[in-house]
Design a protein around this motif. Structure first.
Motif, PDB file in Angstrom:
ATOM      1  N   ALA A 274      66.549  12.722   4.321  1.00  0.00           N
ATOM      2  CA  ALA A 274      65.409  11.844   4.078  1.00  0.00           C
ATOM      3  C   ALA A 274      64.792  12.163   2.718  1.00  0.00           C
ATOM      4  O   ALA A 274      64.506  13.327   2.412  1.00  0.00           O
ATOM      5  N   LEU A 275      64.599  11.137   1.894  1.00  0.00           N
ATOM      6  CA  LEU A 275      64.091  11.321   0.538  1.00  0.00           C
ATOM      7  C   LEU A 275      62.701  10.742   0.339  1.00  0.00           C
ATOM      8  O   LEU A 275      61.906  11.289  -0.429  1.00  0.00           O
ATOM      9  N   ALA A 276      62.423   9.624   0.964  1.00  0.00           N
ATOM     10  CA  ALA A 276      61.133   8.965   0.784  1.00  0.00           C
ATOM     11  C   ALA A 276      60.854   8.076   1.979  1.00  0.00           C
ATOM     12  O   ALA A 276      61.766   7.700   2.725  1.00  0.00           O
ATOM     13  N   SER A 277      59.592   7.717   2.146  1.00  0.00           N
ATOM     14  CA  SER A 277      59.215   6.829   3.235  1.00  0.00           C
ATOM     15  C   SER A 277      57.975   6.046   2.836  1.00  0.00           C
ATOM     16  O   SER A 277      57.299   6.375   1.855  1.00  0.00           O
ATOM     17  N   GLY A 278      57.672   5.014   3.599  1.00  0.00           N
ATOM     18  CA  GLY A 278      56.498   4.220   3.294  1.00  0.00           C
ATOM     19  C   GLY A 278      56.318   3.097   4.280  1.00  0.00           C
ATOM     20  O   GLY A 278      57.079   2.963   5.252  1.00  0.00           O
ATOM     21  N   MET A 279      55.303   2.275   4.003  1.00  0.00           N
ATOM     22  CA  MET A 279      55.006   1.156   4.890  1.00  0.00           C
ATOM     23  C   MET A 279      54.452  -0.005   4.080  1.00  0.00           C
ATOM     24  O   MET A 279      54.148   0.128   2.888  1.00  0.00           O
ATOM     25  N   LEU A 280      54.330  -1.122   4.740  1.00  0.00           N
ATOM     26  CA  LEU A 280      53.883  -2.352   4.099  1.00  0.00           C
ATOM     27  C   LEU A 280      52.454  -2.216   3.583  1.00  0.00           C
ATOM     28  O   LEU A 280      51.568  -1.713   4.275  1.00  0.00           O
ATOM     29  N   VAL A 281      52.246  -2.675   2.341  1.00  0.00           N
ATOM     30  CA  VAL A 281      50.887  -2.859   1.841  1.00  0.00           C
ATOM     31  C   VAL A 281      50.361  -4.141   2.478  1.00  0.00           C
ATOM     32  O   VAL A 281      50.964  -5.203   2.307  1.00  0.00           O
ATOM     33  N   PRO A 282      49.284  -4.083   3.253  1.00  0.00           N
ATOM     34  CA  PRO A 282      48.833  -5.262   4.007  1.00  0.00           C
ATOM     35  C   PRO A 282      48.669  -6.497   3.139  1.00  0.00           C
ATOM     36  O   PRO A 282      48.148  -6.436   2.019  1.00  0.00           O
ATOM     37  N   GLY A 283      49.156  -7.616   3.660  1.00  0.00           N
ATOM     38  CA  GLY A 283      48.997  -8.888   2.980  1.00  0.00           C
ATOM     39  C   GLY A 283      50.020  -9.185   1.902  1.00  0.00           C
ATOM     40  O   GLY A 283      49.897 -10.190   1.188  1.00  0.00           O
ATOM     41  N   THR A 284      51.063  -8.338   1.752  1.00  0.00           N
ATOM     42  CA  THR A 284      52.017  -8.542   0.658  1.00  0.00           C
ATOM     43  C   THR A 284      53.424  -8.909   1.124  1.00  0.00           C
ATOM     44  O   THR A 284      54.324  -9.035   0.302  1.00  0.00           O
ATOM     45  N   GLY A 285      53.623  -9.071   2.426  1.00  0.00           N
ATOM     46  CA  GLY A 285      54.967  -9.366   2.930  1.00  0.00           C
ATOM     47  C   GLY A 285      55.109 -10.822   3.331  1.00  0.00           C
ATOM     48  O   GLY A 285      54.285 -11.358   4.077  1.00  0.00           O
ATOM     49  N   SER A 286      56.148 -11.489   2.834  1.00  0.00           N
ATOM     50  CA  SER A 286      56.391 -12.879   3.190  1.00  0.00           C
ATOM     51  C   SER A 286      57.874 -13.108   3.435  1.00  0.00           C
ATOM     52  O   SER A 286      58.727 -12.424   2.863  1.00  0.00           O
TER      53      SER A 286
ATOM     54  N   SER B 112      53.964  -5.887   9.773  1.00  0.00           N
ATOM     55  CA  SER B 112      54.215  -4.451   9.654  1.00  0.00           C
ATOM     56  C   SER B 112      55.630  -4.240   9.132  1.00  0.00           C
ATOM     57  O   SER B 112      56.513  -5.072   9.342  1.00  0.00           O
ATOM     58  N   LEU B 113      55.832  -3.149   8.442  1.00  0.00           N
ATOM     59  CA  LEU B 113      57.158  -2.788   7.932  1.00  0.00           C
ATOM     60  C   LEU B 113      57.135  -1.311   7.568  1.00  0.00           C
ATOM     61  O   LEU B 113      56.257  -0.856   6.833  1.00  0.00           O
ATOM     62  N   THR B 114      58.068  -0.546   8.109  1.00  0.00           N
ATOM     63  CA  THR B 114      58.206   0.864   7.767  1.00  0.00           C
ATOM     64  C   THR B 114      59.635   1.128   7.316  1.00  0.00           C
ATOM     65  O   THR B 114      60.565   0.431   7.732  1.00  0.00           O
ATOM     66  N   TYR B 115      59.822   2.141   6.472  1.00  0.00           N
ATOM     67  CA  TYR B 115      61.167   2.426   5.970  1.00  0.00           C
ATOM     68  C   TYR B 115      61.304   3.895   5.625  1.00  0.00           C
ATOM     69  O   TYR B 115      60.307   4.609   5.409  1.00  0.00           O
ATOM     70  N   THR B 116      62.547   4.351   5.552  1.00  0.00           N
ATOM     71  CA  THR B 116      62.891   5.678   5.043  1.00  0.00           C
ATOM     72  C   THR B 116      64.100   5.542   4.139  1.00  0.00           C
ATOM     73  O   THR B 116      65.074   4.868   4.491  1.00  0.00           O
ATOM     74  N   LEU B 117      64.038   6.150   2.959  1.00  0.00           N
ATOM     75  CA  LEU B 117      65.156   6.197   2.028  1.00  0.00           C
ATOM     76  C   LEU B 117      65.951   7.471   2.286  1.00  0.00           C
ATOM     77  O   LEU B 117      65.376   8.567   2.344  1.00  0.00           O
ATOM     78  N   TYR B 118      67.272   7.340   2.446  1.00  0.00           N
ATOM     79  CA  TYR B 118      68.151   8.471   2.726  1.00  0.00           C
ATOM     80  C   TYR B 118      69.214   8.624   1.636  1.00  0.00           C
ATOM     81  O   TYR B 118      69.621   7.642   0.994  1.00  0.00           O
ATOM     82  N   GLY B 119      69.679   9.868   1.479  1.00  0.00           N
ATOM     83  CA  GLY B 119      70.841  10.157   0.654  1.00  0.00           C
ATOM     84  C   GLY B 119      71.866  10.907   1.487  1.00  0.00           C
ATOM     85  O   GLY B 119      71.507  11.644   2.411  1.00  0.00           O
ATOM     86  N   TYR B 120      73.143  10.724   1.175  1.00  0.00           N
ATOM     87  CA  TYR B 120      74.200  11.401   1.931  1.00  0.00           C
ATOM     88  C   TYR B 120      75.395  11.614   1.022  1.00  0.00           C
ATOM     89  O   TYR B 120      75.599  10.877   0.044  1.00  0.00           O
ATOM     90  N   ASN B 121      76.194  12.615   1.318  1.00  0.00           N
ATOM     91  CA  ASN B 121      77.414  12.861   0.567  1.00  0.00           C
ATOM     92  C   ASN B 121      78.596  12.130   1.190  1.00  0.00           C
ATOM     93  O   ASN B 121      78.626  11.876   2.394  1.00  0.00           O
TER      94      ASN B 121
END
Length: 269
Positions: free
Chosen positions: A157-169, A126-135
């Motif tokens: 917060a600008l973007a977010s997502g998670m792991l596509v199953p089977g693609t993380g090594s 599993s893997l989750t993330y959020t992309l942020y911007g700041y001044n």
């Protein structure tokens, strides 16, 4: 245990690995389309720029669990952008504003037990993330408990997502004084929160390819695991076409090239 021992890769073997890496990366070059980001549209102190690759610095903590399980948390500070293999001008980045990714993941090892004495391989579950911007500007590092931290304030917060199953090594390679970890993953990408920040293409791409290669000098052992400080990595956005296998091919090629380059640099010392 002598943590300073290392094996030398024969020159022929190094060249073979490098050739394989270049071939794999070349086969999937189409997986790196360009994109345009415009920080000014969301009130960040920068101007639009076009790139096909974001360079990041990795600050993360990996903690070992039972039966080969592990967790990882951290920040990826965006340090620059590239286009066609060269640096892309991103006015204001890291002077007027900044970008970073906050992530958390978990996985398990599939081969090897001691990264200081032999290679290890693992899978991200599993893997989750959020992309942020700041001044303004910010620093990234670790708190007293060896957990990643940042001084960035007012993050958007600008973007977010998670792991596509089977693609993380994940892999580690013994390297004086400790070991060199690397990782690759394909992530979903939802930029709805960022709106016009993701200027082009429209609609914006819906996947992100991430690749990380670190040297042993960026690794520090802590109780129950290790930290990575200022590790190297990249983020590329793309659509779900071509198939995930093409992204895995590119990630494999980049990982091999980074591994050979790291070994060459270390063997010269």
């Amino acid at each position: 245990m002598n943590l300073k021992c290392r094996t030398q890769l024969p020159a022929v073997f190094r060249q073979t690995l490098l050739s394989i890496g270049l071939a794999l990366a070349s086969l999937s070059a189409s997986a790196l389309p360009s994109f345009t980001l415009d920080p000014s549209t969301i009130g960040l102190a920068g101007s639009a720029f076009t790139a096909d690759n974001l360079l990041v610095s990795n600050f993360s903590t990996v903690l070992n669990g039972p039966a080969g399980a592990f967790t990882e948390t951290g920040y990826l500070s965006v340090t620059g952008a590239q286009l066609g293999g060269g640096m892309a001008m991103a006015a204001g980045l890291n002077t007027g504003y900044g970008l970073y990714v906050q992530f958390a993941g978990a996985g398990h090892t599939t081969f090897g037990t001691d990264p200081t004495t032999g290679p290890t391989f693992g899978t991200l579950d599993s893997l989750t993330y959020t992309l942020y911007g700041y001044n303004g500007t910010a620093t990234f590092g670790f708190d007293a408990g060896n957990m990643p931290m940042t001084t960035a304030t007012g993050a958007i917060a600008l973007a977010s997502g998670m792991l596509v199953p089977g693609t993380g090594s994940v892999t580690t390679t013994p390297s004086a004084p400790l070991f060199a970890p690397s990782a690759n993953a394909i992530l979903t990408m939802d930029g709805t929160a960022g709106g016009a920040f993701f200027a082009s293409p429209n609609p914006f791409m819906n996947q992100a390819l991430t690749s990380f290669s670190n040297t042993s000098s960026q690794v520090s052992l802590i109780n129950g695991g290790f930290t990575i400080r200022q590790g190297g990595g990249s983020i590329n956005f793309s659509s779900a076409v071509p198939e995930p296998e093409s992204y895995a091919l590119l990630a494999a090629g980049l990982a091999v090239i980074a591994f050979v380059s790291t070994r060459r640099s270390r063997d010269r010392r």
